[in-house]
Design a protein around this motif. Sequence first.
Motif, PDB file in Angstrom:
ATOM      1  N   GLN A   1      45.545  43.110  50.459  1.00 48.00           N
ATOM      2  CA  GLN A   1      46.700  43.699  49.452  1.00 48.00           C
ATOM      3  C   GLN A   1      46.355  43.629  48.260  1.00 48.00           C
ATOM      4  N   GLY A   2      45.847  42.315  47.596  1.00 53.09           N
ATOM      5  CA  GLY A   2      44.854  42.170  46.466  1.00 53.09           C
ATOM      6  C   GLY A   2      45.925  40.842  45.884  1.00 53.09           C
ATOM      7  N   LYS A   3      47.231  40.573  47.183  1.00 46.75           N
ATOM      8  CA  LYS A   3      47.826  39.273  46.202  1.00 46.75           C
ATOM      9  C   LYS A   3      47.110  37.720  46.559  1.00 46.75           C
ATOM     10  N   GLU A   4      46.826  37.229  45.792  1.00 45.66           N
ATOM     11  CA  GLU A   4      46.559  35.706  46.126  1.00 45.66           C
ATOM     12  C   GLU A   4      47.516  35.357  46.873  1.00 45.66           C
ATOM     13  N   GLY A   5      47.450  33.881  47.449  1.00 47.18           N
ATOM     14  CA  GLY A   5      48.549  33.373  48.759  1.00 47.18           C
ATOM     15  C   GLY A   5      48.452  31.900  48.601  1.00 47.18           C
ATOM     16  N   ARG A   6      49.232  31.283  48.794  1.00 42.37           N
ATOM     17  CA  ARG A   6      49.630  29.647  48.324  1.00 42.37           C
ATOM     18  C   ARG A   6      50.777  29.149  48.880  1.00 42.37           C
ATOM     19  N   GLY A   7      50.173  28.221  49.391  1.00 42.45           N
ATOM     20  CA  GLY A   7      51.293  27.074  50.272  1.00 42.45           C
ATOM     21  C   GLY A   7      50.664  26.073  51.233  1.00 42.45           C
ATOM     22  N   GLU A   8      51.829  25.568  51.614  1.00 44.00           N
ATOM     23  CA  GLU A   8      51.462  24.122  53.036  1.00 44.00           C
ATOM     24  C   GLU A   8      51.556  25.013  54.036  1.00 44.00           C
ATOM     25  N   LEU A   9      50.876  23.380  55.221  1.00 45.57           N
ATOM     26  CA  LEU A   9      50.782  23.975  56.520  1.00 45.57           C
ATOM     27  C   LEU A   9      50.936  22.857  57.241  1.00 45.57           C
ATOM     28  N   THR A  10      51.752  23.004  57.924  1.00 43.38           N
ATOM     29  CA  THR A  10      51.460  20.712  58.018  1.00 43.38           C
ATOM     30  C   THR A  10      51.278  21.278  60.641  1.00 43.38           C
ATOM     31  N   MET A  11      50.202  20.384  60.415  1.00 38.78           N
ATOM     32  CA  MET A  11      49.883  20.056  61.556  1.00 38.78           C
ATOM     33  C   MET A  11      49.696  18.613  61.707  1.00 38.78           C
ATOM     34  N   GLY A  12      50.937  18.888  62.889  1.00 39.02           N
ATOM     35  CA  GLY A  12      50.614  17.245  63.213  1.00 39.02           C
ATOM     36  C   GLY A  12      51.818  16.309  62.620  1.00 39.02           C
ATOM     37  N   GLU A  13      50.781  15.788  62.035  1.00 37.01           N
ATOM     38  CA  GLU A  13      51.359  14.600  61.546  1.00 37.01           C
ATOM     39  C   GLU A  13      50.612  14.570  60.132  1.00 37.01           C
ATOM     40  N   LYS A  14      49.488  15.378  59.917  1.00 35.79           N
ATOM     41  CA  LYS A  14      48.874  16.017  58.743  1.00 35.79           C
ATOM     42  C   LYS A  14      49.953  16.913  58.007  1.00 35.79           C
ATOM     43  N   THR A  15      49.061  17.547  56.763  1.00 37.99           N
ATOM     44  CA  THR A  15      50.091  18.477  55.816  1.00 37.99           C
ATOM     45  C   THR A  15      48.616  18.866  54.710  1.00 37.99           C
ATOM     46  N   TYR A  16      48.295  20.401  54.970  1.00 38.80           N
ATOM     47  CA  TYR A  16      47.385  20.828  54.295  1.00 38.80           C
ATOM     48  C   TYR A  16      47.269  21.623  53.110  1.00 38.80           C
ATOM     49  N   SER A  17      46.921  21.617  52.116  1.00 38.00           N
ATOM     50  CA  SER A  17      46.794  22.664  51.880  1.00 38.00           C
ATOM     51  C   SER A  17      46.277  24.357  50.820  1.00 38.00           C
ATOM     52  N   PHE A  18      47.060  25.976  51.655  1.00 35.46           N
ATOM     53  CA  PHE A  18      46.166  26.518  51.455  1.00 35.46           C
ATOM     54  C   PHE A  18      46.150  27.402  50.423  1.00 35.46           C
ATOM     55  N   THR A  19      44.876  28.112  50.324  1.00 33.86           N
ATOM     56  CA  THR A  19      44.644  28.984  49.580  1.00 33.86           C
ATOM     57  C   THR A  19      44.336  29.840  49.491  1.00 33.86           C
ATOM     58  N   LEU A  20      44.079  31.613  49.825  1.00 32.33           N
ATOM     59  CA  LEU A  20      43.651  32.628  50.339  1.00 32.33           C
ATOM     60  C   LEU A  20      44.010  33.709  49.337  1.00 32.33           C
ATOM     61  N   ASN A  21      42.790  33.977  48.201  1.00 33.29           N
ATOM     62  CA  ASN A  21      41.859  34.784  47.559  1.00 33.29           C
ATOM     63  C   ASN A  21      41.603  35.745  47.963  1.00 33.29           C
ATOM     64  N   PRO A  22      42.092  37.438  47.332  1.00 34.28           N
ATOM     65  CA  PRO A  22      40.976  38.429  47.591  1.00 34.28           C
ATOM     66  C   PRO A  22      39.450  38.751  47.184  1.00 34.28           C
ATOM     67  N   VAL A  23      38.561  38.825  48.387  1.00 30.96           N
ATOM     68  CA  VAL A  23      37.226  39.329  47.565  1.00 30.96           C
ATOM     69  C   VAL A  23      37.230  40.437  46.891  1.00 30.96           C
ATOM     70  N   TYR A  24      36.715  41.546  45.920  1.00 25.13           N
ATOM     71  CA  TYR A  24      36.732  42.182  45.430  1.00 25.13           C
ATOM     72  C   TYR A  24      35.019  42.715  45.095  1.00 25.13           C
ATOM     73  N   HIS A  25      34.941  44.024  45.713  1.00 23.58           N
ATOM     74  CA  HIS A  25      33.757  44.634  45.255  1.00 23.58           C
ATOM     75  C   HIS A  25      33.662  46.097  44.628  1.00 23.58           C
ATOM     76  N   GLU A  26      33.087  45.922  43.547  1.00 24.20           N
ATOM     77  CA  GLU A  26      33.420  46.710  42.437  1.00 24.20           C
ATOM     78  C   GLU A  26      34.320  47.555  42.471  1.00 24.20           C
ATOM     79  N   GLY A  27      35.550  46.937  42.416  1.00 28.46           N
ATOM     80  CA  GLY A  27      36.891  46.943  42.669  1.00 28.46           C
ATOM     81  C   GLY A  27      37.868  47.701  43.403  1.00 28.46           C
ATOM     82  N   ILE A  28      37.294  47.027  44.195  1.00 26.59           N
ATOM     83  CA  ILE A  28      38.010  47.374  46.084  1.00 26.59           C
ATOM     84  C   ILE A  28      37.437  46.507  47.136  1.00 26.59           C
ATOM     85  N   ILE A  29      38.924  45.961  47.383  1.00 26.44           N
ATOM     86  CA  ILE A  29      39.176  44.134  47.804  1.00 26.44           C
ATOM     87  C   ILE A  29      37.715  45.242  49.195  1.00 26.44           C
TER      88      ILE A  29
END
Length: 558
Positions: free
Chosen positions: A289-317
């Motif tokens: 929907q055009g909003k950048e997503g950031r956060g942390e994800l815990t899987m077992g004993e490990k911690t991960y940082s994630f980034t979800l960015n929208p990709v645009y083509h000719e102004g459309i997601i």
Amino acid sequence: MHKKIFKNMSILAILVALAASFLYSAYYYSFFRSQLKDEVKEKAIIISKGIEGTSDKYTYLKKLDLKGSSNRLTLIDHQGDVLFDSHLDESVLENHLTRPEVQEAIKTGSGEEVRESSTQLERIYYYALRLADGSILRLAMTTRSFQAIFYRALPYVFLFMASIMVLCVFIALGLTKKITRPINDININNQEFIPPYQELAPFYYKIEEQNTRINEQMRALKEQNSKIKLILSNTMEGIALIDGMGRVLSVNNSLLDIVGAPYEEYEGRSFLEVSRKSILNESLKAALQGKEGRGELTMGEKTYSFTLNPVYHEGIIAGAILLLVDVTEKYKAEIIRREFSANVSHELKTPLTSISGYAEMISTGMATFEDSKTFAAKIQKEASRLLEIITDIMKLSRLEEGKLQEDIKEVNLLKIINTSAERLSGAIAAKELTLELPLTEAYTFGNEGMLEELVFNLMENAIKYNKPQGKISVELEEDHHLVKLRVKDTGIGISFEDQERIFERFYRVDKSHSKKTGGTGLGLAIVKHIAEYHKGSIRVISEIGKGTTMEVTLRKEG
């Protein structure tokens, strides 16, 4: 193309067959209707001759017995009154003088008409014939009779029409194959191929040119795609490319390992089949929907940082890209840094507070001369402790940064053990401990001063946390290219939960006991770093109330 040609030809053939069948049916209906009209006229003429040839026309008409048949016979006088009717009672019938067929028969001798019957409520064909005495003989036939005969013939019409359609379909199929076979045999990759139809030559050569260009582009795209997949597959970070509908375009093995998904082909499948982690799926919805997503994800004993960015083509997601980075060590380092800062502040504050308090009492004259000596001794003790803490912190910092003079040589571990035992003899005697030392020499390559500190710290801890009249055993064992040093005690032991943390800076298992025994809380942290500096390792084996074994593994050669 084959299907389209076949479809169009079949439709055309069926339409022609339908049109022919319709025209044939219309002609057949019209012809048959005309034949029935002629039949009615002939019957009327025959009946009229029969009437004129008899003296009792009413009896003659009754003998015809037309009641219940599709033909209705009516006799009308010259004034329009009904004298006889084969189907209805004459007395109830109205005057027929105004009927068109009657009027025409009076004038010309015969007349006909098709109309709705006011008495029988259906379309009827009427034929009227003027007799010699001026009366009118009218014979009628319902169109239902025409239709009944026509409908009986319809199955044959439909059968004929269906046969024509099937025949047309087979003819269309044959013609389609004949037309498309040469086109289907076109081989663009065959340089010697000649187009089957002259009209197709420009089209063929244009396709051939485009095919060559497409093959080159496909080759380049495959090479580029292979490079991208190779890069992604060898990337430690988890990466996923997702289209605008939430379907996977590409996903590397690192991401599958992180989310615990099996190695399968996920291209074109929903991202939900890769991971059902709600935090990732909610962030993906937001990214699409055009909003950048950031956060942390815990899987077992490990911690991960994630980034979800929208990709645009000719102004459309057009989709989104997901990046998962392992931040476990960074996360742990941050926790250790915070704890270290808090512990350093606490450890430094305690002796400084004591020093400040005693110094204030001396400087203000509150302390007597005798007390001043006592306070001065305490100040010296706390200052020594403060200096010891700072020295250990600096030493640990240099170990972590690797800023040490590498005076590497062959070191006799037995000699170091004996030296440390001699330095600690007073403490051993004070607690009445039994000390067992190895007899066989063992050698390793390393920094002698650092290894001496490692042995000293381990033996000092074995004394501090041992029980009175307990036992300390120091062992050396050579195992192929390794040397193992073990320091065993019969002391208070360490719980399983604490065993993983005892090598952290300032961590103490029993804080009340540590205050009595002294120390900076950095000893085991320094031991661990010294072992790792020498490409070795350390492990602890302990049980509450039974004692502890510290085992250090070192290399024989550098």
